[in-house]
Design a protein around this motif. Structure first.
Motif, PDB file in Angstrom:
ATOM      1  N   GLY A   1      -8.948  26.620   4.176  1.00 30.92           N
ATOM      2  CA  GLY A   1      -8.191  25.461   4.618  1.00 30.92           C
ATOM      3  C   GLY A   1      -7.937  24.490   3.468  1.00 30.92           C
ATOM      4  N   LEU A   2      -8.938  24.279   2.625  1.00 25.42           N
ATOM      5  CA  LEU A   2      -8.765  23.393   1.470  1.00 25.42           C
ATOM      6  C   LEU A   2      -7.737  23.952   0.486  1.00 25.42           C
ATOM      7  N   ILE A   3      -7.791  25.274   0.249  1.00 31.51           N
ATOM      8  CA  ILE A   3      -6.807  25.895  -0.648  1.00 31.51           C
ATOM      9  C   ILE A   3      -5.404  25.795  -0.053  1.00 31.51           C
ATOM     10  N   LEU A   4      -5.288  25.985   1.266  1.00 29.70           N
ATOM     11  CA  LEU A   4      -3.995  25.878   1.929  1.00 29.70           C
ATOM     12  C   LEU A   4      -3.418  24.479   1.764  1.00 29.70           C
ATOM     13  N   ILE A   5      -4.236  23.468   1.950  1.00 34.77           N
ATOM     14  CA  ILE A   5      -3.770  22.082   1.786  1.00 34.77           C
ATOM     15  C   ILE A   5      -3.285  21.850   0.357  1.00 34.77           C
ATOM     16  N   GLY A   6      -4.062  22.312  -0.625  1.00 34.05           N
ATOM     17  CA  GLY A   6      -3.681  22.137  -2.017  1.00 34.05           C
ATOM     18  C   GLY A   6      -2.378  22.836  -2.360  1.00 34.05           C
ATOM     19  N   LEU A   7      -2.196  24.064  -1.862  1.00 36.23           N
ATOM     20  CA  LEU A   7      -0.975  24.821  -2.163  1.00 36.23           C
ATOM     21  C   LEU A   7       0.255  24.168  -1.542  1.00 36.23           C
ATOM     22  N   ILE A   8       0.122  23.678  -0.302  1.00 33.67           N
ATOM     23  CA  ILE A   8       1.264  23.036   0.347  1.00 33.67           C
ATOM     24  C   ILE A   8       1.647  21.759  -0.404  1.00 33.67           C
ATOM     25  N   CYS A   9       0.640  20.970  -0.793  1.00 34.85           N
ATOM     26  CA  CYS A   9       0.929  19.738  -1.540  1.00 34.85           C
ATOM     27  C   CYS A   9       1.614  20.045  -2.876  1.00 34.85           C
ATOM     28  N   TRP A  10       1.261  21.166  -3.483  1.00 27.24           N
ATOM     29  CA  TRP A  10       1.824  21.546  -4.784  1.00 27.24           C
ATOM     30  C   TRP A  10       3.211  22.164  -4.649  1.00 27.24           C
ATOM     31  N   LEU A  11       3.365  23.113  -3.727  1.00 25.70           N
ATOM     32  CA  LEU A  11       4.623  23.846  -3.595  1.00 25.70           C
ATOM     33  C   LEU A  11       5.682  23.080  -2.816  1.00 25.70           C
TER      34      LEU A  11
END
Length: 434
Positions: free
Chosen positions: A201-211
């Protein structure tokens, strides 16, 4: 060569292969590819009609349909905006906070609602209204990120909760039917939540914020909300009944799809309901419904024609399964699940993989239950959106282009394989599962 063309699986495999390539490359709109699959499969008679069109009889299809109908009603009555008003006052101060709140809400709802499609149907209109209040425009990259946060948070993270999605239930049923193994809620949660729930979930949040970067404008409403109107109250009570029926499915036995369909009929009834025929036509995306039916029909066809079994047995011979190399075997089993995801989609993978689990256990030396559990990492991490119908539905509701969904799928899959797979192996080892 003539013998190859004469093989009974050649034509079904060719039709399935072309369909998958078209979905993966988006050379044609997804629903047209689904219609081409129906046409080619029926013309070539690779399976009976009830198999090829089995997606239309699936509960997942009717959950998608009812989700669209209920979403139209939630938006029209103003209920979505009211819920968004309550959320947006506190959750739109920054883009990471907004994305994290949507992902967390999607995950938390999985603990009380058993249906992926039902959760998406409930959340999408609320998140859309929240985005509008935060000045995030429809069709912007920021909006695509929020819509994907609903889809990915709902499907991928809910794999850690045993009754919360279809592949988990298929796996549970196959394990009990094939080996007499009954999966328990708490041990399952403990095994998968730390890595595939929290860290993912933390990785998903980071990827969405980045992409999919965004700059929400906090909505500060000085005026108090107006009292709920008559239609809002009536729809709120109807949704409350639907939610109770979904949560208590194990008691009354009525599936979430049929509860949702009954609510959709009520919503559309003249003089009693909330939406007109014109609003139904404008708001219900039949393109996505047909696409979902095509995905489900393809998965059923693969299973019934024997393509899945043939691929599974071939993978068993090809993959480096070795009792003396446990980490390599762990990677190989996850790779088998990932490969099966291409031809059977997430809902169909556990049905085949679980029946082969005893062979995998013998080859790797892993306990049978552990072999069964390893597949969760694979089927919960699709490489392409079509492999997980809830993600497709979220993309359809949010009008997210295929390229955006594929980008996040691939990025999260790479992060999962490079970071989460080794951690998952360590967690299995710490719990004595390997």
């Amino acid at each position: 060569m003539s013998l190859w063309f004469a093989h009974p699986l050649f034509l079904p495999s060719a039709i399935v292969g072309v369909t998958i390539v078209l979905w993966a490359t988006s050379l044609l709109p997804e629903f047209i590819t689904a219609l081409l699959f129906f046409t080619a499969a029926m013309t070539a008679k690779i399976a009976p009609p009830d198999v090829i069109f089995g997606g239309f009889a699936s509960s997942a299809f009717w959950l998608v349909f009812s989700g669209f109908v209920l979403g139209v009603a939630i938006r029209k009555t103003g209920l979505a905006d009211r819920a968004a008003r309550a959320l947006s006052a506190k959750l739109t101060d920054s883009w990471p906070l907004m994305v994290a709140s949507v992902v967390l809400l999607s995950y938390a709802l999985a603990f009380v609602m058993p249906s992926n499609m039902g959760r998406i149907a409930l959340l999408m209109p609320i998140v859309a209204a929240m985005a509008k209040r935060a000045s995030i425009a429809d069709g912007s990259r920021a909006w695509f990120g929020l819509a994907l946060a609903v889809g990915f948070g709902t499907f991928q993270l809910s794999a850690t909760i045993l009754p919360a999605n279809v592949p988990n239930l298929v796996m549970s049923g196959a394990a009990e039917g094939s080996y007499g193994i009954h999966l328990n809620y708490v041990p399952y949660l403990l095994l998968h939540t730390p890595v595939l729930g929290i860290l993912k979930g933390l990785i998903l949040i980071g990827l969405i914020c980045w992409l999919f970067p965004g700059s929400p404008k906090p909505a500060r409403d000085l005026a108090p909300s107006a009292p709920m109107g008559r239609d809002e109250k009536r729809l709120a009570w109807l949704l409350a009944v639907v939610l109770v029926m979904w949560v208590t499915e194990s008691w009354h036995g009525v599936g979430p799809a049929w509860t949702g369909l009954a609510a959709s009929v009520i919503v559309m009834l003249p003089r009693i309901g909330f939406i007109t025929g014109e609003e139904f036509s404008a708001g219900v995306n039949m393109r996505t419904c047909i696409y979902v039916a095509g995905i489900l029909g393809l998965a059923i066809t693969v299973t019934q024609t024997g393509i899945g079994s043939a691929v599974g047995e071939a993978l068993l011979r090809l993959m480096p399964l070795d009792a003396d190399k446990p980490f390599t075997s762990f990677i190989a089993l996850t790779g088998i699940t990932t490969a099966l995801n291409f031809i059977m989609t997430a809902n169909g993978v556990p049905a085949l993989y679980t029946t082969l689990a005893q062979s995998f256990s013998d080859a790797t030396g892993f306990p049978l239950l552990s072999v069964i559990m390893i597949q969760v990492l694979g089927y919960s991490t699709p490489l392409l959106p079509y492999q997980a119908s809830p993600i497709v539905v979220a993309m359809g509701l949010g009008k997210v282009p295929a390229k955006a969904g594929m980008l996040l799928c691939l990025a999260l899959a790479v992060a999962t394989w490079l970071v989460l797979l080794p951690l998952d192996y360590l967690w299995f080892s710490v719990l004595g599962q390997l």
